[in-house]
Enzyme design. Sequence first.
Site, PDB file in Angstrom:
ATOM      1  CE  LYS A 159      96.501  38.346 115.299  1.00 50.99           C
ATOM      2  NZ  LYS A 159      95.826  37.152 115.868  1.00 50.99           N
TER       3      LYS A 159
ATOM      4  N   GLY B  65      91.529  38.272 112.001  1.00 49.49           N
ATOM      5  CA  GLY B  65      90.976  37.430 110.933  1.00 49.49           C
ATOM      6  C   GLY B  65      89.928  38.103 110.087  1.00 49.49           C
TER       7      GLY B  65
END
Lengths: 428, 428
Positions: free
Chosen positions: A207, A136
Amino acid sequence: MSEPLRLGIAGLGTVGAGVIKIVRQKANLLAERSGRPIEIVAVSARNRDKDRGVSLSGYDWEDDPVALATRPDVDVLVELMGGSDGPAKAATEAAIAAGKDVVTANKAMLAHHGHALALAAEQAGSVIRFEAAVAGGIPVIKALTEGLAGNEITRVMGVMNGTCNYILTRMQSAGLPYDEVFAEADKLGYLEADPELDVGGIDAGHKLSLLAAIAYGVQVDFASVALEGIHRITKEDIKQASDMGYRIKLLGVAQMTGRGLEQRMSPCLVPDTSPLGQLEGGTNMVVIEGDHVGQIVLRGAGAGEGPTASAVMGDVIDIARGIRFSTFGRPATGLVKAAPAMGTSPAAYYLRMTLDDKPGALAKVATKLGEAGISIDRMRQYSHESSAAPVLIVTHRTTPKPLALALDAITALDVVADTPVALRIEEV
Amino acid sequence: MSEPLRLGIAGLGTVGAGVIKIVRQKANLLAERSGRPIEIVAVSARNRDKDRGVSLSGYDWEDDPVALATRPDVDVLVELMGGSDGPAKAATEAAIAAGKDVVTANKAMLAHHGHALALAAEQAGSVIRFEAAVAGGIPVIKALTEGLAGNEITRVMGVMNGTCNYILTRMQSAGLPYDEVFAEADKLGYLEADPELDVGGIDAGHKLSLLAAIAYGVQVDFASVALEGIHRITKEDIKQASDMGYRIKLLGVAQMTGRGLEQRMSPCLVPDTSPLGQLEGGTNMVVIEGDHVGQIVLRGAGAGEGPTASAVMGDVIDIARGIRFSTFGRPATGLVKAAPAMGTSPAAYYLRMTLDDKPGALAKVATKLGEAGISIDRMRQYSHESSAAPVLIVTHRTTPKPLALALDAITALDVVADTPVALRIEEV
């Protein structure tokens, strides 16, 4: 002031709306910091009429994201549709082919097609930026690709799925079982449409594979990430780990070993006094270890409109400033495919199993561990009312291969009531 | 591959030696990541004959750093001499005037002359990069200037002097008084030649002023940082803060308020469960809060050869990659001088004083606080053997102005044995 940088935004979900808000509300600040105005010229989404809480006036509408991506008046495709293939990939490829730059939050697409896209971008002279795809709002891609570029990276670790961390910390704080907290998280809207993406470790694994590609100069290789979800973690595991001074986290670890690249996303025990152990709730944390810098810890919100839009805008401003480099920090044509190496790095393990309450049961288990060359650091049998005795063992350092052999042998014992759970104790 | 980027290194202390090691040992990695080779062409230091544990062969020697900075074969001056003025400033100015780029670790020089240097660089088309000047290896300048550039920064905080944090945490863990731990730190070589730079908060204040300039788009203004050192912190303060769930940190805070820019570097209480509260030993931490991203926490080694050299190399690689932007993230000519605003943001305070053990003493103090409009959250008088009673008061939220009035009035009371200590409780 120079020419404006013109964005085409594909995907108007939460993050798309967040990006539009920033561009609309902060025009002056962005222009000052970028050295040129940043403008949105066109947008695209599945549903034109949906109220997104933000005005789209002044932007052209495109039904087709590929058409958006190839508009002559678009400099940068901001791809916020998600999905590893389909429209996201088509629009990204079209943008690159048309010589546009791409900013994306799409971890799945890059985990599966990152290398091919990087090659295409390199050939076209385009850049692909993806800060928003990992953790994020935390500027971790930037830290790893740029700030720490003078280091050999020795290990990258991260808690990068806020939903899993929420579930695990809530199980701890409220003493609730997995199923109950999972249902809570579902009700709160914390889970992806396919919850396996979260609790199965897939999203976080995507990720990790991106961080590993940058850290070790290799092709993204999500297929080689050893994935293990949090389904089998019980509140007793959490309690017992806690009693020993540990927390259980869905932890991603990538490290280059003598035998190849190790990438794991699995529940691990970490010391409760470490930054990772102290991470509560939906927050994300990435730990980067370099040979010169030592350990760098980055912490922040891993999802949500504001944080993710902040990451997208960081990339957009970089492009506006003329900052251009290879997608994964080195020329894509030079990236090799790392040999996947699992199970090479040693660690202590937490083992949990249920034994029939018969004389000699524990001895049989201990014997199997000994035969595999695994020595025992601690062992506890908990008091119990049924005929099945919960047993907890902490091993000394071992490697996954003998451990797997021992677990197979233990599972085959007639005194073992269930398949043992084995959790790595990561030294952090 | 393109032309090499050619460095001239001025200053061959620990960090200079660290930079040379990285450039020598990692030539291939640096070239891959930068897209071009990075070479050292010349070096300069006070003493040519000193053994620095690293080979200088292949590098020209310059006695005069200004001569080094202006060599036609130097692209980037790496300024690692330190000192706010003198040779460091002369060499930096000379490099800029000659159209060179500058990478520096020199917080004092930038805190005092950062704006003038940024203006000069802008005019000359040079860039000045200074990741190593703030929080050692933590890529915080990059995070703030680039990664979080889509945010209005609402607050920047940091524990940025490892020596002070070492002293404070050691006082806590060993229960030792300030003077004793200070002497320990001195013996361990942790203190600057002028220890006031550390324990007086000056070094950390320099760093804070640089972060504030980037965060708020204003001219660096170190003179307006309200500085308070850690000299007056007693082991009893630490114990009492701890009993209430706080840790005492030398904390820098910069925030833009309605009345101007607040910059403070002072001992503060922070919750022991917060990342700042949990920071032990010589580690640094910077907390950046933005309107979209929320709170980002960055943690790592704040000093030392490897971490600082890592930061220097991050900047060098950026320049090699062609990354160029304004020194403080916005055009220097557009940076205004912020009005300094002290004492506008409210907080609770921890007050410690010693009262004569007489009837009514505590009431007199409470009255003075009440007259200033300050209400009391908690108050404790500790048991004591002498005739002086240690008293601890935690106020409700107040602002520094009434607090200063109350403290003056309390100090003037005939029952108060010493000047009260007031520590802000920062909400983090």
